[in-house]
Design a protein around this motif. Sequence first.
Motif, mmCIF file in Angstrom:
data_model
loop_
_atom_site.group_PDB
_atom_site.id
_atom_site.type_symbol
_atom_site.label_atom_id
_atom_site.label_comp_id
_atom_site.label_asym_id
_atom_site.label_seq_id
_atom_site.Cartn_x
_atom_site.Cartn_y
_atom_site.Cartn_z
ATOM 1 N N ASN A 128 32.001 41.105 41.229
ATOM 2 C CA ASN A 128 32.269 41.427 42.633
ATOM 3 C C ASN A 128 33.671 41.985 42.855
ATOM 4 N N GLY A 129 34.446 42.127 41.765
ATOM 5 C CA GLY A 129 35.807 42.636 41.882
ATOM 6 C C GLY A 129 36.841 41.544 42.114
ATOM 7 N N GLY A 130 36.389 40.295 42.301
ATOM 8 C CA GLY A 130 37.315 39.161 42.441
ATOM 9 C C GLY A 130 38.004 38.891 41.115
ATOM 10 N N THR A 131 39.057 38.089 41.143
ATOM 11 C CA THR A 131 39.870 37.868 39.947
ATOM 12 C C THR A 131 39.494 36.570 39.234
ATOM 13 N N VAL A 132 39.027 36.697 37.995
ATOM 14 C CA VAL A 132 38.730 35.522 37.166
ATOM 15 C C VAL A 132 40.052 34.873 36.735
ATOM 16 N N ASP A 133 41.022 35.732 36.378
ATOM 17 C CA ASP A 133 42.364 35.268 36.005
ATOM 18 C C ASP A 133 43.257 36.484 35.819
ATOM 19 N N PRO B 252 42.305 42.299 42.510
ATOM 20 C CA PRO B 252 43.664 42.663 42.083
ATOM 21 C C PRO B 252 44.291 43.728 42.994
ATOM 22 N N LEU B 253 43.458 44.580 43.588
ATOM 23 C CA LEU B 253 43.976 45.631 44.471
ATOM 24 C C LEU B 253 44.498 45.032 45.770
ATOM 25 N N GLU B 254 43.841 43.977 46.251
ATOM 26 C CA GLU B 254 44.285 43.322 47.484
ATOM 27 C C GLU B 254 45.619 42.611 47.289
ATOM 28 N N THR B 255 45.828 42.085 46.093
ATOM 29 C CA THR B 255 47.062 41.314 45.869
ATOM 30 C C THR B 255 48.192 42.145 45.256
ATOM 31 N N GLY B 256 48.010 43.482 45.247
ATOM 32 C CA GLY B 256 49.112 44.355 44.824
ATOM 33 C C GLY B 256 49.239 44.561 43.334
#
Length: 362
Positions: free
Chosen positions: A92-97, A251-255
Amino acid sequence: MELKTPLYDAHVKAGGKMVPFGGYILPVQYPTGVIKEHMAVRRQAGLFDVSHMGEILCEGEDALANLQMILTNNFDNMKDGQARYSPMCNENGGTVDDLIVYKKAENQYFIVVNAANKDKDYQWMLAHQFGKASFRDVSDQYAQLALQGPKAMEILRKIAKEEDIPKKYYHAVFDAKAAGIPCIISKTGYTGEDGVELYLDAGLAEKLWDILLEAGKEEGLIPCGLGARDTLRMEAAMPLYGHEMDDEVTPLETGLGFAVKMAKEDFVGKDALIAQGEPKRKRIGLKVTGRGIIREHQDVFVDGKVIGHTTSGTHCPFLGYPIGMALVDAAYTEEGTKVEVEVRGRIVEAFVVALPFYKRSK
């Protein structure tokens, strides 16, 4: 049950206040206190036990292809000894780590992951492994020490030969020695300062810890705990997993766009990131002007409307004022934008500032 690092006894002996963190018992501070530890790293040097971090080896002729698929950064042009930071996304594009990959040699990569995520990350890698490649958790074999601060390299040179010290940031020497002890010396850190991280046999950790503290006495080197590690990374605006990013935050949302190579043929999460388009929320820096200290998970308002939430916050010893990071609606990210943060039912004023809050002078 929480685990102990190989340096547990050394921390207790030094009066460390031990707390659970990432599945381990670690010192949050020593009798010197967080402020003095923080200032030591900014002005002289500090020594951290980061043995709770996880280490995973990726080997085989398809090792590179595996990394290219499970990580967002590009690794096909790395030289031996080079390190590269990367997020690892879910579908989903979320960050695993977020993690660091070192190229040890051809078809051999050394991966350093966050402590609390080690088992999750390892299982994720195994689940996505393909071809002639294998992932192996080698965390139990290693201790990790972080020597950080403007005097760190001066101290290191007392116990290590020049050829064993990496010349560039994000590079490592794999067959190095410090005080005759075999180790990996990596020019990396999580404080915003110059310094190194040393990976070595867990059984020799206490010996090297003592040698380093003795070698750095003149320079003002002191042991530092989790408290200072957090305030230092906050000043340097370094994201922390579980705060600035998680399985729901891209990762794009958090810069972290610099470490997401959309030009790569494919990677897990790429299609989702393309579908989401320009991020609708972004990480910002906040300088607090009102009375109070903001922490994580607090609502951020503009004109009475909730625009996002804080991800981290603290009072910064070096800067001398409270700061925070937040994930907010992209329309409110311009520097100077005034916001309000609700802290325990009370409103605290702040405004948007550029990140990082602190940058060391080269």
